[in-house]
Design an enzyme around this catalytic site. Structure first.
Site, PDB file in Angstrom:
ATOM      1  N   HIS A 363       0.789  -1.234   0.000  1.00  0.00           N
ATOM      2  CA  HIS A 363       0.000   0.000   0.000  1.00  0.00           C
ATOM      3  C   HIS A 363       0.813   1.271   0.000  1.00  0.00           C
ATOM      4  O   HIS A 363       0.238   2.356  -0.076  1.00  0.00           O
ATOM      5  CB  HIS A 363      -0.922   0.044   1.221  1.00  0.00           C
ATOM      6  CG  HIS A 363      -2.146  -0.797   1.071  1.00  0.00           C
ATOM      7  ND1 HIS A 363      -3.306  -0.321   0.516  1.00  0.00           N
ATOM      8  CD2 HIS A 363      -2.379  -2.088   1.373  1.00  0.00           C
ATOM      9  CE1 HIS A 363      -4.214  -1.284   0.500  1.00  0.00           C
ATOM     10  NE2 HIS A 363      -3.675  -2.367   1.014  1.00  0.00           N
ATOM     11  N   LYS A 554      -9.684  13.841   3.572  1.00  0.00           N
ATOM     12  CA  LYS A 554      -8.778  12.697   3.661  1.00  0.00           C
ATOM     13  C   LYS A 554      -7.917  12.913   4.892  1.00  0.00           C
ATOM     14  O   LYS A 554      -7.952  14.002   5.484  1.00  0.00           O
ATOM     15  CB  LYS A 554      -7.889  12.582   2.410  1.00  0.00           C
ATOM     16  CG  LYS A 554      -7.283  13.930   1.990  1.00  0.00           C
ATOM     17  CD  LYS A 554      -6.468  13.839   0.713  1.00  0.00           C
ATOM     18  CE  LYS A 554      -7.293  13.782  -0.536  1.00  0.00           C
ATOM     19  NZ  LYS A 554      -7.248  12.508  -1.232  1.00  0.00           N
ATOM     20  N   ARG A 555      -7.136  11.892   5.301  1.00  0.00           N
ATOM     21  CA  ARG A 555      -6.219  12.100   6.409  1.00  0.00           C
ATOM     22  C   ARG A 555      -5.342  13.329   6.146  1.00  0.00           C
ATOM     23  O   ARG A 555      -5.020  13.630   4.988  1.00  0.00           O
ATOM     24  CB  ARG A 555      -5.323  10.866   6.609  1.00  0.00           C
ATOM     25  CG  ARG A 555      -6.048   9.691   7.212  1.00  0.00           C
ATOM     26  CD  ARG A 555      -6.570  10.006   8.595  1.00  0.00           C
ATOM     27  NE  ARG A 555      -5.501  10.076   9.554  1.00  0.00           N
ATOM     28  CZ  ARG A 555      -5.263   9.163  10.495  1.00  0.00           C
ATOM     29  NH1 ARG A 555      -6.055   8.112  10.620  1.00  0.00           N
ATOM     30  NH2 ARG A 555      -4.255   9.305  11.341  1.00  0.00           N
ATOM     31  N   LYS A 560      -0.176  14.619   1.184  1.00  0.00           N
ATOM     32  CA  LYS A 560      -1.476  14.882   0.557  1.00  0.00           C
ATOM     33  C   LYS A 560      -1.672  16.377   0.270  1.00  0.00           C
ATOM     34  O   LYS A 560      -2.576  16.772  -0.450  1.00  0.00           O
ATOM     35  CB  LYS A 560      -2.605  14.347   1.438  1.00  0.00           C
ATOM     36  CG  LYS A 560      -2.628  12.799   1.519  1.00  0.00           C
ATOM     37  CD  LYS A 560      -3.763  12.311   2.391  1.00  0.00           C
ATOM     38  CE  LYS A 560      -3.784  10.801   2.577  1.00  0.00           C
ATOM     39  NZ  LYS A 560      -4.531  10.096   1.508  1.00  0.00           N
ATOM     40  N   THR A 662      -8.742   6.382  -2.931  1.00  0.00           N
ATOM     41  CA  THR A 662     -10.071   5.901  -3.284  1.00  0.00           C
ATOM     42  C   THR A 662     -11.075   7.036  -3.135  1.00  0.00           C
ATOM     43  O   THR A 662     -12.139   6.998  -3.754  1.00  0.00           O
ATOM     44  CB  THR A 662     -10.513   4.711  -2.399  1.00  0.00           C
ATOM     45  OG1 THR A 662     -10.273   5.056  -1.033  1.00  0.00           O
ATOM     46  CG2 THR A 662      -9.749   3.450  -2.769  1.00  0.00           C
ATOM     47  N   LYS A 666     -14.569   8.002  -5.328  1.00  0.00           N
ATOM     48  CA  LYS A 666     -15.903   8.277  -4.775  1.00  0.00           C
ATOM     49  C   LYS A 666     -16.414   9.617  -5.275  1.00  0.00           C
ATOM     50  O   LYS A 666     -17.592   9.749  -5.651  1.00  0.00           O
ATOM     51  CB  LYS A 666     -15.838   8.332  -3.239  1.00  0.00           C
ATOM     52  CG  LYS A 666     -15.396   7.059  -2.566  1.00  0.00           C
ATOM     53  CD  LYS A 666     -15.095   7.335  -1.078  1.00  0.00           C
ATOM     54  CE  LYS A 666     -14.296   6.223  -0.455  1.00  0.00           C
ATOM     55  NZ  LYS A 666     -13.681   6.614   0.838  1.00  0.00           N
TER      56      LYS A 666
HETATM   57  C1  LIG Z   1     -12.421   6.870   1.190  1.00  0.00           C
HETATM   58  C2  LIG Z   1     -12.018   7.245   2.555  1.00  0.00           C
HETATM   59  C3  LIG Z   1     -10.674   7.505   2.840  1.00  0.00           C
HETATM   60  C4  LIG Z   1      -9.593   7.469   1.778  1.00  0.00           C
HETATM   61  O1  LIG Z   1      -9.524   8.730   1.164  1.00  0.00           O
HETATM   62  P1  LIG Z   1      -8.282   9.154   0.243  1.00  0.00           P
HETATM   63  O2  LIG Z   1      -8.730  10.454  -0.334  1.00  0.00           O
HETATM   64  O3  LIG Z   1      -8.151   8.098  -0.800  1.00  0.00           O
HETATM   65  O4  LIG Z   1      -7.101   9.279   1.115  1.00  0.00           O
HETATM   66  C5  LIG Z   1     -10.334   7.870   4.115  1.00  0.00           C
HETATM   67  N1  LIG Z   1     -11.261   7.978   5.098  1.00  0.00           N
HETATM   68  C6  LIG Z   1     -12.566   7.747   4.850  1.00  0.00           C
HETATM   69  C7  LIG Z   1     -13.540   7.906   5.963  1.00  0.00           C
HETATM   70  C8  LIG Z   1     -12.988   7.373   3.585  1.00  0.00           C
HETATM   71  O5  LIG Z   1     -14.289   7.137   3.368  1.00  0.00           O
END
Ligand SMILES: *Cc1c(COP(=O)(O)O)cnc(C)c1O
Length: 817
Positions: A363, A554-555, A560, A662, A666
């Protein structure tokens, strides 16, 4: 078209039967009279009723898997970020509308119950959410599978923002009992730690007896995972730690009441908390205990299940074990121990069986996140496993030497033991060697894996690395999160897109349809009103639903680059002040995300976002054309609200650093346009939506590497960019932190002289991409056309597609078509 037509019409279920079932659950399982029941009692009764409907299918699925001796997939993951289950289970069972009516007749609102369910946060972010999406898709595709993980008493911390700063509070998701799980006290396995090892004469001298000094029991808790249209139900089995001897009566009777409970506390600590760190290793002994605890319990469990019906020799025909990152990698050594020491399998045979069943998903390439454990810690905690790892390593290096590969530098890089400095066991290489397939999570990431972390391994085993680009489940992230859009898509593309997402590709033919644009805009606008309400309720900030919702969720992590986004916001704010009468595109900058509790720089970035928000939101001269909001406590439920209301998706990581992402999928699926770098799965999103429908900017991974090699002092870069220079000067001067003018000085120094994440280097490219975004926004026909091409284009990123690829290329599991 009503919402009820979205799913299977409920077959033998009717409203009255469901209503009776709920009232029964309320009385006999919750122990409440409807007159006295509180909202939470209704939630429990409803969840228990839904669970009954799932159980019937669960038993059928399990019986069929057993009778047909189907190959099973075991997905081992230290994290499962599953989110709430009520609406998800109802949707997959086709019961949402029947339930809404049944509850309505009881005077209860389904939407209100939805919000009462705790959001199980048994993961940090993308890695844990991926595991949850794959569990749902495996059930939907009827792949017989078990997820194995840990039942953390405390999930990821609850984030509160106080005075602009992150505070962490415990997440007590189990406080009011969890209606979805079944405790299985009869499914308990002893897990040993420490002690001594005695060599045995038999089995080619390879077998041994391990006498652990300490034993902890692993107890199973099972949660059914129901697939789309209820066709198949799998099991998520989470382990909880118990002391075998919970109370030392002798100690208690001597009057040492606390001491009598000490062993229990020590044992149960293993499953008390999720490590709240994302993309980095805590390196703590407790973490290694967690990893071994759940890997050992899972492998003991799956071997027991296999041996009930078949001999060990057939293991790879019946079992596939997927390692979600290296956290369960000690399972490779545990499998060898169980085969060689306990089941007396000859070493070479055991190794072939092990490689036959295991496969590993990598990952991250971040050096700080590549897991290693100090040899002395391993020797103390898992002495037998350390011996096994040494032997695996010796045989591996011998084989290379026999093949003429004797270069000491090569042997050092492919050794399982890192000898630079204090010796450490390298879990990535252990996972690689123990697996028949190793995969990356996007095309770019997989190529970089071959060139960097696993370069030498790839040269030795060129067929082992494959790519499996991540996916997301459309049931949760489209149907449930965005019913308005789903209804529209079903009208345009037909009911079948609920089953075969690729059907959405036909949207391309309708991308110029202005009536469709208008309807899409109405759906978005309604979702933005809902989110606007949430923003006001949680932050007090009022936003205009007609403004562009520009979203980065995101985190919080330096790679990022939330910092790039907020710096550009500062620059935009300065430009708006300088040219107040220009025709600015109104924007709401929305941020959400948690920072690891010990990650000071990430926490400072949260503070900066909130400091900028305070100044910008209070500036009446902007007339509402710019707002900044940091929404606290990002989790799956909040993501489900933000994503359908997003216009612009920020995917702006330093190229080469985001393995896949991911969140990008979404957001695009819900019709947001992406502003992003050529990183992770963004590259593949670009290929599928077309360059005209995504805003790509910035350095490529190769350019990042070259720039770092050339030096990361950005003084000249900044001097050449008046916008960036001014934004940095405003931070340095304390404009956004008047009470503490020095607050951002070291941050600005780093962006100037040690810009490892290349924020300054990419700033101008990002700002001009943002100007292009604003331009497109002014042309609604062009904007909505791009949105439709995004929705259709990203249908490939379904986790059904990803799981199908794993089944065919890695697990060798046949799929029912
Ligand atoms: C999809 C998701 C992530 C991953 O987000 P990235 O933008 O790919 O880092 C992290 N936390 C939650 C709650 C998510 O639904």
């Amino acid at each position: 078209m009503t919402a009820s037509q979205l799913a299977l019409p409920s077959q033998d279920e009717d409203v009255a039967a469901l209503r009776r079932l709920i009232v029964n659950k309320l009385a006999y399982s919750v122990g409440k009279d409807p007159i006295a029941a509180r909202a939470h009692d209704w939630f429990l009764a409803t969840a228990l009723a839904v669970r009954d409907r799932v159980i019937e299918r669960w038993m059928t699925s399990t019986r069929a898997t057993k009778a047909e001796k189907k190959k099973r997939v075991y997905y081992l993951s230290l994290e499962f970020l599953i989110g709430r289950s009520l609406v998800d289970s109802l949707h997959n069972l086709g019961l949402t509308e029947t339930m809404r009516t049944a509850l309505g007749e009881l005077g209860v609102d389904l939407e209100a119950l939805r919000g009462l369910e705790p959001d199980p946060a048994l993961g940090n972010g993308g890695l844990g959410r991926l595991a949850a999406c794959y569990m749902e898709s495996m059930a939907s595709l009827a792949v017989p599978a078990h997820g194995y993980g840990i039942r953390y008493e405390n999930g990821l911390f609850r984030q509160v923002i106080k005075d602009g700063e992150q505070q962490e509070f415990p997440d007590t998701w189990l406080e009011h009992r969890n209606p979805w799980e079944f405790e299985r006290p009869e499914v308990a396995y002893p897990i040993g730690f420490g002690g001594s090892v005695e060599a045995l004469a038999g089995n080619g001298g390879h077998a041994a007896i391990w006498r652990p000094a300490e034993t902890v029991d692993a107890i199973a808790f099972d949660t059914p995972v129901v697939g789309w249209r209820g066709r198949h139900v799998n099991t998520l089995r989470l382990w909880s730690a118990r002391a075998p001897d919970p109370l030392r009566l002798d100690t208690f009777n001597r009057g040492d009441h606390l001491g009598a409970l000490a062993a229990r506390g020590r044992a149960e600590a293993i499953t008390q908390v999720l490590y709240p760190s994302d993309e980095s290793e805590a390196g703590q002994e407790l973490r290694l205990r967690q990893e071994y605890f759940f890997a050992s319990a899972s492998i003991q469990d799956l071997l027991r299940r296999h041996l009930e019906t078949a001999p060990l020799e057939t293991l790879p025909d019946c079992v596939a074990i997927q390692l979600n990152d290296t956290h369960p990698a000690i399972g490779v050594a545990e499998m060898m121990r169980l085969l060689v020491d306990v089941h007396q399998v000859e070493w070479e045979k055991a190794w072939a069986l092990t490689q036959g069943v295991f496969s590993y998903t990598n990952h991250t390439l971040l050096p700080e996140a590549l897991e290693t454990w100090p040899v002395p810690l391993m020797e103390r905690l898992l002495p037998r496993h350390m011996q096994i790892i040494y032997l695996i390593n010796a045989l591996h290096l011998d084989r290379l030497a026999e093949g003429g590969k004797t270069d000491p530098a090569l042997l050092a890089t492919v050794s399982l033991i890192d000898e630079h400095g204090p010796r450490r066991v390298r879990m990535g290489p252990l996972s690689f060697l123990g697996s028949h397939k190793v995969n990356g999570v996007s095309a770019l990431h997989t190529e970089l894996m071959k060139e960097t972390v696993f370069r030498d391994f790839h040269a030795l085993y060129p067929d082992r690395i494959v790519n499996k680009t991540n996916g997301i489940t459309f049931r949760r992230w489209l149907h449930e999160a965005n019913p308005g859009l789903t209804r529209l898509l079903v009208e345009v593309a037909g009911e079948s897109v609920l089953d075969k997402a690729e059907g959405l590709e036909m949207l391309a033919a309708h991308s110029g349809d202005s009536a469709l644009h208008e309807r899409l805009a109405r759906v978005r606008r309604a979702n933005k009103e809902v989110l606007g309400g949430i923003i006001e309720e949680r932050t007090g900030i009022r936003v205009d639903p007609d403004a562009m919702f520009d979203v980065q969720i995101k985190r919080i992590h330096e790679y990022k680059r939330q910092l790039l986004n907020i710096l550009e916001t500062v620059a935009l704010y300065a430009a708006m002040r300088a040219h107040p009468t220009s025709d600015w595109t109104p924007r709401v900058k929305i941020f959400a995300g948690k920072a690891a509790a010990s990650y000071h720089r990430a926490k400072l970035i949260i503070k900066l976002i909130n400091d900028v928000a305070a100044v910008v939101n209070a500036d009446a001269t902007l007339r509402g054309r710019l707002k900044v909001a940091f929404l606290p406590n990002y989790n799956v439920s909040l993501a489900e609200r933000i994503i359908p209301a997003s216009d612009l998706s920020e995917q702006i990581s330093t190229a080469g650093m985001e393995a896949s992402g991911t969140g990008n999928m979404k957001l695009a699926l819900n019709g947001a346009l992406t502003i992003g770098t050529l990183d992770g799965a963004n590259v593949e999103i670009l290929e599928r939506v077309g360059a005209d429908n995504i805003f790509i900017f910035g350095m490529t991974a190769a350019e990042v590497e070259a720039r770092r090699a050339a030096g990361i002092d950005m003084a000249e870069t900044i001097a050449a960019s008046p916008m960036l220079a001014q934004a940095l000067e405003e931070l340095r001067s304390g404009r956004f932190s008047p009470g503490e003018p020095d607050r951002y000085r070291s941050l600005v120094d780093d962006l100037t002289h040690r810009d490892y994440f290349l924020v300054s280097a990419d700033f101008d490219a990002y700002a001009s991409a943002q100007a292009e975004v604003a331009q497109r926004w002014r042309d609604p026909a062009a904007w909505w056309r791009s949105a439709l091409l995004n929705i259709g284009g990203v249908s490939w990123f379904s986790s059904d597609r990803a799981v199908r690829e794993y089944a065919e290329d890695i697990w060798n599991v046949p799929l029912a078509r």
